[in-house]
Write an enzyme that holds these catalytic residues in place. Structure first.
Site, short mmCIF file in Angstrom:
data_model
loop_
_atom_site.label_atom_id
_atom_site.label_comp_id
_atom_site.label_asym_id
_atom_site.label_seq_id
_atom_site.Cartn_x
_atom_site.Cartn_y
_atom_site.Cartn_z
N TYR A 132 12.92 4.27 -5.65
CA TYR A 132 12.63 3.14 -6.53
C TYR A 132 13.77 2.82 -7.49
CZ TYR A 132 7.75 2.75 -5.09
OH TYR A 132 6.61 2.53 -4.37
N LYS A 183 9.59 16.25 1.97
CA LYS A 183 10.00 16.23 3.38
C LYS A 183 11.32 16.99 3.44
CE LYS A 183 9.61 14.71 7.67
NZ LYS A 183 8.49 15.05 8.58
N ASP A 216 4.08 14.42 5.87
CA ASP A 216 3.30 13.98 7.04
C ASP A 216 2.10 14.90 7.25
OD1 ASP A 216 5.19 15.96 7.60
OD2 ASP A 216 5.73 15.18 9.57
N ASP A 240 3.64 7.05 -3.93
CA ASP A 240 3.09 5.71 -3.73
C ASP A 240 2.20 5.70 -2.48
OD1 ASP A 240 2.78 2.87 -3.99
OD2 ASP A 240 4.26 2.65 -2.38
N ASP A 244 -2.23 5.80 -2.00
CA ASP A 244 -3.01 4.79 -1.30
C ASP A 244 -3.94 5.47 -0.30
OD1 ASP A 244 -2.33 2.51 -2.60
OD2 ASP A 244 -1.28 1.56 -0.93
C1 IPM Z 1 1.82 1.01 -7.14
C2 IPM Z 1 2.32 -0.25 -6.51
C3 IPM Z 1 3.76 -0.48 -6.96
C4 IPM Z 1 4.58 0.69 -6.49
C5 IPM Z 1 4.38 -1.80 -6.46
C6 IPM Z 1 3.53 -2.98 -6.83
C7 IPM Z 1 5.78 -1.96 -6.97
O1 IPM Z 1 2.22 -0.19 -5.13
O2 IPM Z 1 1.74 1.06 -8.38
O3 IPM Z 1 1.51 1.96 -6.43
O4 IPM Z 1 5.08 0.69 -5.35
O5 IPM Z 1 4.72 1.63 -7.26
MN MN Z 2 1.31 1.61 -4.41
#
Ligand code: IPM
Ligand code: MN
Length: 348
Positions: A132, A183, A216, A240, A244
């Site tokens: 990032y 990784k 993974d 990130d 999710d």
């Molecule tokens: C999160 C989001 C952000 C990230 C994006 C919107 C830049 O996906 O907060 O997880 O990748 O960190």
């Molecule tokens: Mn995210």
């Protein structure tokens, strides 16, 4: 309650952002904590109206608050009026970098009926470095000989402060376990730094058991045995993606909160749901505000309102844990955003 008033900048943002933040503020009020809120219009709609993403003046103003509560920012999926990455880099990541929000803390609790039902773990995601950082660039862009590089920046200082935070958190939690996810077999340079740092910091935290998983493999384990985790520490990009996945197995993103922390407290920290603006359901009053409400409770906890935060967490856990959210109230075909906010506020 501390009896203090806290100055909070509120960025509702786009899509469902303002709706879920309104419920979060309602719950904070019901918990008896006094906030002095200032609303900032930022996000895709603001950009389209003004051409501005985040001005230097607004950034300087934001530095003066005790905390920032953010709903979600972003244009509708497929909308091309906002250049890709502009809001991400110009607003969200800019705030993370400028305010030195170096920890992205994402707690998860598996809801009834979810794959990870009963799981209780926290992901500590490094929040200012890695892929990032924006290191890289193009050479000969647009030609047949184009080259694009995108580096991952890992500083000893950045990795260590993140790893230390994670160990200290693991020390305070009942299970005292920490898993480094990386990784190291492929990302040998960054992975080596992370591993060495974990081993060194572990030496100062003998009460915490630690292990290591490749990212993974961690994706498999998060689905197959999510209850085996306590504290996961990982880099920005892996964090990130993993969070999710974690949100999905724990019952969906309507439930997942996050705290972008500056633990050194050299400025305000920022609290936001993990989910996005979800324009497809915006304005219908059906967005789940639990992620925003839990983000607000992370904010209160960080502001020292630990009792109010614990009461909100308990109220949320009671409502979510009872499985009631999968049973709509009588006379309705689903829970509305405000009904969820009210049901939590009532329990306080
Ligand atoms: C999160 C989001 C952000 C990230 C994006 C919107 C830049 O996906 O907060 O997880 O990748 O960190
Ligand atoms: Mn995210």
């Amino acid at each position: 309650m501390t009896g203090r008033r806290h100055a909070v900048a509120v960025i509702g943002g786009d899509g469902i952002g303002p709706e879920v933040v309104a419920e979060a503020l309602k719950v904070v009020e019901a918990a008896g904590v006094a906030l002095d809120t200032t609303t900032y219009e930022l996000g895709a709609a603001h950009y389209l109206r003004t051409g501005e993403v985040l001005s230097d003046e607004v950034l300087e103003e934001l530095r003066g608050f005790d905390a920032i509560l953010l709903g979600a920012v972003g244009p509708p999926v497929g909308d091309t009026s906002v250049p890709p990455g502009l809001l991400e880099r110009g607003l969200l990541l800019k705030l993370r970098f400028e305010l030195d929000l170096y920890i992205n803390l994402r707690p998860f609790a598996g809801a009834p009926g979810a794959i990870a039902e009963g799981a209780e773990f926290v992901v500590v995601r490094e929040n200012t470095e890695g892929a990032y950082a924006g290191e890289g660039g193009f050479l000969r862009r647009g030609t047949q000989h184009e080259i694009a590089t995108q580096g991952s920046v890992n500083t000893r200082m950045g990795v260590e402060r993140c790893v230390r935070f994670a160990f200290e958190l693991a020390e305070r939690r009942p299970a005292h376990r920490l898993t480094l996810v990386h990784k190291t077999n492929v990302l040998t340079f960054a992975g080596d730094l992370w591993r060495r740092t974990v081993e060194e910091v572990a030496a100062d935290h003998s009460g915490v058991a630690h292990d290591y998983q490749h990212v993974d493999a961690a994706c498999i384990y998060l689905v197959e045995r999510p209850r085996s985790y306590d504290v996961i520490v990982t880099d920005n990009l892996f964090g990130d993606i993993l969070t999710d996945l974690a949100g999905a197995v724990c019952g969906g993103h309507g439930l997942s909160p996050s705290a972008n922390l500056n633990p050194a407290r050299t400025g305000p920290s920022l609290f936001e749901p993990v989910h996005g603006a979800a324009h497809d359901i915006a304005g219908q009053g059906v967005a789940n505000p639990v992620a925003a409400i839990r983000s607000a409770s992370l904010m209160l906890d960080f502001l020292g309102e630990t009792d109010a935060a614990a009461r909100i967490d308990k109220a949320v856990a009671d409502l979510v844990g009872s499985g009631q959210l999968s049973r709509p109230p009588t006379g309705a075909d689903r829970w509305s955003t405000s009904a969820i906010g009210e049901a939590i506020a009532e329990r306080l």
